[in-house]
Each structure stands twice: as structure tokens, then as C-alpha cells.
Design a protein around this motif. Structure first.
Motif, PDB file in Angstrom:
ATOM      1  N   ALA A 113      40.798  37.559  44.741  1.00 30.64           N
ATOM      2  CA  ALA A 113      40.956  38.957  45.163  1.00 30.64           C
ATOM      3  C   ALA A 113      42.263  39.205  45.907  1.00 30.64           C
ATOM      4  O   ALA A 113      42.626  40.361  46.154  1.00 30.64           O
ATOM      5  CB  ALA A 113      39.768  39.352  46.043  1.00 30.64           C
ATOM      6  N   GLU A 114      42.985  38.139  46.255  1.00 31.82           N
ATOM      7  CA  GLU A 114      44.244  38.293  46.987  1.00 31.82           C
ATOM      8  C   GLU A 114      45.323  38.949  46.127  1.00 31.82           C
ATOM      9  O   GLU A 114      45.304  38.875  44.896  1.00 31.82           O
ATOM     10  CB  GLU A 114      44.770  36.916  47.410  1.00 31.82           C
ATOM     11  CG  GLU A 114      44.047  36.291  48.566  1.00 31.82           C
ATOM     12  CD  GLU A 114      44.703  34.983  48.975  1.00 31.82           C
ATOM     13  OE1 GLU A 114      44.479  34.569  50.113  1.00 31.82           O
ATOM     14  OE2 GLU A 114      45.429  34.380  48.160  1.00 31.82           O
ATOM     15  N   ALA A 115      46.281  39.562  46.807  1.00 35.48           N
ATOM     16  CA  ALA A 115      47.463  40.075  46.105  1.00 35.48           C
ATOM     17  C   ALA A 115      48.254  38.894  45.549  1.00 35.48           C
ATOM     18  O   ALA A 115      48.444  37.887  46.237  1.00 35.48           O
ATOM     19  CB  ALA A 115      48.320  40.890  47.047  1.00 35.48           C
ATOM     20  N   TRP A 116      48.676  39.004  44.312  1.00 37.50           N
ATOM     21  CA  TRP A 116      49.434  37.954  43.624  1.00 37.50           C
ATOM     22  C   TRP A 116      50.848  37.905  44.207  1.00 37.50           C
ATOM     23  O   TRP A 116      51.586  38.883  44.132  1.00 37.50           O
ATOM     24  CB  TRP A 116      49.448  38.259  42.141  1.00 37.50           C
ATOM     25  CG  TRP A 116      50.149  37.334  41.207  1.00 37.50           C
ATOM     26  CD1 TRP A 116      51.104  37.683  40.305  1.00 37.50           C
ATOM     27  CD2 TRP A 116      49.926  35.924  41.013  1.00 37.50           C
ATOM     28  NE1 TRP A 116      51.496  36.590  39.571  1.00 37.50           N
ATOM     29  CE2 TRP A 116      50.792  35.491  39.986  1.00 37.50           C
ATOM     30  CE3 TRP A 116      49.078  34.999  41.614  1.00 37.50           C
ATOM     31  CZ2 TRP A 116      50.836  34.177  39.545  1.00 37.50           C
ATOM     32  CZ3 TRP A 116      49.123  33.682  41.181  1.00 37.50           C
ATOM     33  CH2 TRP A 116      49.988  33.282  40.162  1.00 37.50           C
ATOM     34  N   LYS A 122      49.424  43.459  41.682  1.00 41.44           N
ATOM     35  CA  LYS A 122      48.195  42.996  41.029  1.00 41.44           C
ATOM     36  C   LYS A 122      47.548  41.903  41.868  1.00 41.44           C
ATOM     37  O   LYS A 122      48.182  41.300  42.730  1.00 41.44           O
ATOM     38  CB  LYS A 122      48.489  42.502  39.617  1.00 41.44           C
ATOM     39  CG  LYS A 122      49.400  41.298  39.548  1.00 41.44           C
ATOM     40  CD  LYS A 122      49.877  41.004  38.130  1.00 41.44           C
ATOM     41  CE  LYS A 122      50.959  41.964  37.715  1.00 41.44           C
ATOM     42  NZ  LYS A 122      51.674  41.544  36.493  1.00 41.44           N
ATOM     43  N   THR A 123      46.278  41.648  41.588  1.00 40.25           N
ATOM     44  CA  THR A 123      45.564  40.559  42.267  1.00 40.25           C
ATOM     45  C   THR A 123      45.760  39.257  41.487  1.00 40.25           C
ATOM     46  O   THR A 123      46.256  39.254  40.361  1.00 40.25           O
ATOM     47  CB  THR A 123      44.060  40.859  42.364  1.00 40.25           C
ATOM     48  OG1 THR A 123      43.515  40.910  41.032  1.00 40.25           O
ATOM     49  CG2 THR A 123      43.798  42.169  43.083  1.00 40.25           C
ATOM     50  N   LYS A 125      43.401  37.583  40.183  1.00 39.69           N
ATOM     51  CA  LYS A 125      42.540  37.696  39.001  1.00 39.69           C
ATOM     52  C   LYS A 125      43.213  38.506  37.907  1.00 39.69           C
ATOM     53  O   LYS A 125      43.173  38.133  36.721  1.00 39.69           O
ATOM     54  CB  LYS A 125      41.206  38.333  39.385  1.00 39.69           C
ATOM     55  CG  LYS A 125      40.230  38.420  38.217  1.00 39.69           C
ATOM     56  CD  LYS A 125      38.878  38.972  38.649  1.00 39.69           C
ATOM     57  CE  LYS A 125      37.907  39.018  37.465  1.00 39.69           C
ATOM     58  NZ  LYS A 125      36.580  39.535  37.889  1.00 39.69           N
ATOM     59  N   GLU A 126      43.845  39.618  38.280  1.00 41.39           N
ATOM     60  CA  GLU A 126      44.516  40.456  37.276  1.00 41.39           C
ATOM     61  C   GLU A 126      45.688  39.721  36.635  1.00 41.39           C
ATOM     62  O   GLU A 126      45.928  39.842  35.425  1.00 41.39           O
ATOM     63  CB  GLU A 126      44.991  41.760  37.929  1.00 41.39           C
ATOM     64  CG  GLU A 126      43.854  42.712  38.266  1.00 41.39           C
ATOM     65  CD  GLU A 126      44.282  43.866  39.143  1.00 41.39           C
ATOM     66  OE1 GLU A 126      43.538  44.863  39.213  1.00 41.39           O
ATOM     67  OE2 GLU A 126      45.369  43.780  39.781  1.00 41.39           O
TER      68      GLU A 126
END
Length: 308
Positions: A113-116, A122-123, A125-126
């Protein structure tokens, strides 16, 4: 309807890394609007990721990264060894490791769930979903661990191009090349012989009880006529032998069989004038415990060529 040109397809492909036909379809579906086409591909990537999520990802890479006194180790899985050797995938795994060493996440859900860090829009995961769409295989960030050396240093070791990774956290008031070389040797030992604990003091009582019961049953089957008190004495030696295999400091040192790892570190400590001790280690092996699919590579290529 706006005409979709080759230049537009090329631009979108360079922006997203998606396939040529996917880019052409996205531009056609969005009337040539580049921003909407990017969003279309992201949404399409999500659909692809969900479709691929059920496929077994048991290949991949283990990656380590050291940032001062802190370090992290990650395992990122792919479906095939072919993709694991892909430069784009390897760069992505390096980004995941960089994310991990900076992360405050306590578990995988929080991590995803963290910011990439490579693109804060995006996270994690995204970013993974997008990479699935680009590479075309199910990918999985399986696990990560972060460590810190407060009174010493961390060393890492990668074996087999990323098949096995090790972090060793050591305590020492002296941190020089000789200490780091010794700890690298210990990391190689851990990669090769797969200890479970640093020392016997770490071995849980329930583990000892379980192993004792197994060894006693083995001894009873091999010696059905011997009384219980004799069997109890027999298994003491067997248990000690097992503990020497499970505990790092008790293992025979691979570079000098006359020494244990504990005695090797004692010799190094004497040489550098400071006690060098292993506080913790982490060992990851790619696909460890996962079911690996058995599929003919030529058949996989044929399927993809056929559009499946």
C-alpha cells in the motif's frame, strides 16, 4: 475519429512499455488521446494481472541492498526462469529492494500500500500490476525483510545470480576489510549449508522436543530389543549431531573443516583485536517451498505465438 499513426503508437509504447498492438488498440479506443490511452493501458494491465494471478510464480530473483547500517532482502517471483534473466525484470527487482530498505512497513499488506518510491503517483501494488502487464507473466513480491546493525555492520551475499541471497548482521567494535571479508565468508557458509539458527541458545524448546521424539522413534525401530533408558542415551549423540547441522556456529567451516564457524570467528576476533559475533542472519532461496510448474518451454512459446 482521429487517425492512429505509427508515431503515436511508438510514443505510447515508450511511455508505458506496453506491447505495440496493445498501444494501437488503446489509442483507437480513446480516439487518439494519449493521456486516456495511458489510463486505458493501466486499466487493461489490471485486467491482465488479475487473469494471470492464478498462475504459479515460483522462479524469480532474490535481491539484497545495503544502505549504511541498514539493509533489506527481497524475493520477487516470476513464472519462468527466462523472465528472471530479463534486464527489465532485474531492474524492477532492484527497485523493490530499494523500496524495502526505505520502508517502515511491518508486513506485506502495508508494503504493497506504500507509495512507490520510483514513481510516487502509484502504490507498490499498482507498480507491480503495471509490470505484470508489460512483462506478460504473473509476478509476485513474495517477501521482504529489513535489518539494522547498531553496533557493527551488515554484509550481504548473492549466489547463483540471485537464486540465493543472505544478509548477516554482525556486532563488532572494529569494522574493517578483514572483518567484512570474514563475514562474507560466513554469508557464503549460510548460503551453502542452510543453518536455521545462529547458536543453540536460539533453538526453541519445542523444536528440540519434536526432534527428540523423531530420533527416539527411529532408534526404537532400529533397536526394538533395547530398553527405554538405553534409547534415551543413544539419541543424545544423534540430537547433538543434528544441532551441529542446524546451528551456524556449530557447523564445520566450509573453508577449513578443522574449524567450526564459531572457532573461525574467534580466530578472526583475535586477529582484529575485537570480538566479532553474528547477531542475526536472513537467508532467502528463490521459490523455496513453492510448487514449480512443469511445462515445456517450446509449448509455452507456441501458445503465445498462437495468441493464447
Amino acid at each position: 475519429m482521429a487517425a492512429v499513426t505509427a508515431a503515436m503508437v511508438k510514443e505510447l509504447r515508450e511511455m508505458t512499455g506496453a506491447g505495440m498492438m496493445d498501444c494501437k488498440k488503446a489509442l483507437a479506443a480513446t480516439d487518439g488521446n494519449m493521456d486516456e490511452a495511458v489510463e486505458f493501458l493501466r486499466k487493461n494491465g489490471q485486467a491482465k494481472a488479475e487473469k494471470k494471478a492464478g498462475r504459479i510464480a515460483a522462479e524469480g530473483l532474490v535481491k539484497t541492498v545495503i544502505d549504511g547500517q541498514k539493509a533489506a532482502i527481497v524475493e520477487v517471483n516470476s513464472e519462468t526462469d527466462f523472465v528472471a534473466k530479463n534486464a527489465d525484470f532485474q531492474a524492477y527487482v532492484a527497485d523493490v529492494a530499494d523500496q524495502a530498505v526505505k520502508s517502515d512497513a511491518a508486513d506485506m499488506d502495508a508494503f504493497m500500500a506504500e507509495a512507490w518510491t520510483a514513481d510516487a503517483s502509484k502504490t507498490v501494488k499498482e507498480a507491480l500490476v503495471e509490470k505484470v502487464a508489460v512483462i506478460g507473466e504473473n509476478l509476485s513480491i513474495r517477501r521482504f525483510e529489513k535489518v539494522e546493525a547498531k553496533d557493527g555492520c551488515v554484509v550481504d551475499y548473492i549466489h547463483g545470480g540471485g537464486r540465493i541471497g543472505v544478509l548477516v548482521v554482525a556486532k563488532s567494535s572494529v569494522v574493517n576489510d578483514a572483518v567484512k571479508e570474514a563475514l562474507k565468508n560466513v554469508a557464503m557458509q549460510i548460503a551453502a549449508l542452510h543453518p536455521l539458527y545462529v547458536s543453540r541458545a536460539e533453538v526453541p524448546q519445542d523444536f528440540i522436543e519434536k526432534e527428540t521424539a523423531i530420533l527416539k522413534e527411529q532408534a526404537r525401530n532400529e533397536n526394538p530389543d533395547k530398553p527405554e533408558n538405553i534409547l534415551d542415551k543413544m539419541i543424545i549423540g544423534r540430537l547433538n549431531k543434528e544441532l551441529k547441522e542446524f546451528c551456524l556456529l556449530d557447523q564445520a567451516y566450509v573453508k577449513d573443516g578443522d574449524l567450526t564457524v564459531g572457532k573461525y570467528l574467534a580466530a578472526v576476533s583475535k586477529e582484529v583485536g575485537a570480538e566479532v559475533s553474528v547477531e542475526k542472519f536472513v537467508r532467502y532461496e528463490t521459490g523455496e517451498g513453492l510448487e514449480k510448474k512443469s511445462e515445456n518451454f517450446a509449448e509455452e512459446v507456441a501458445k503465445q505465438m498462437g495468441g493464447n
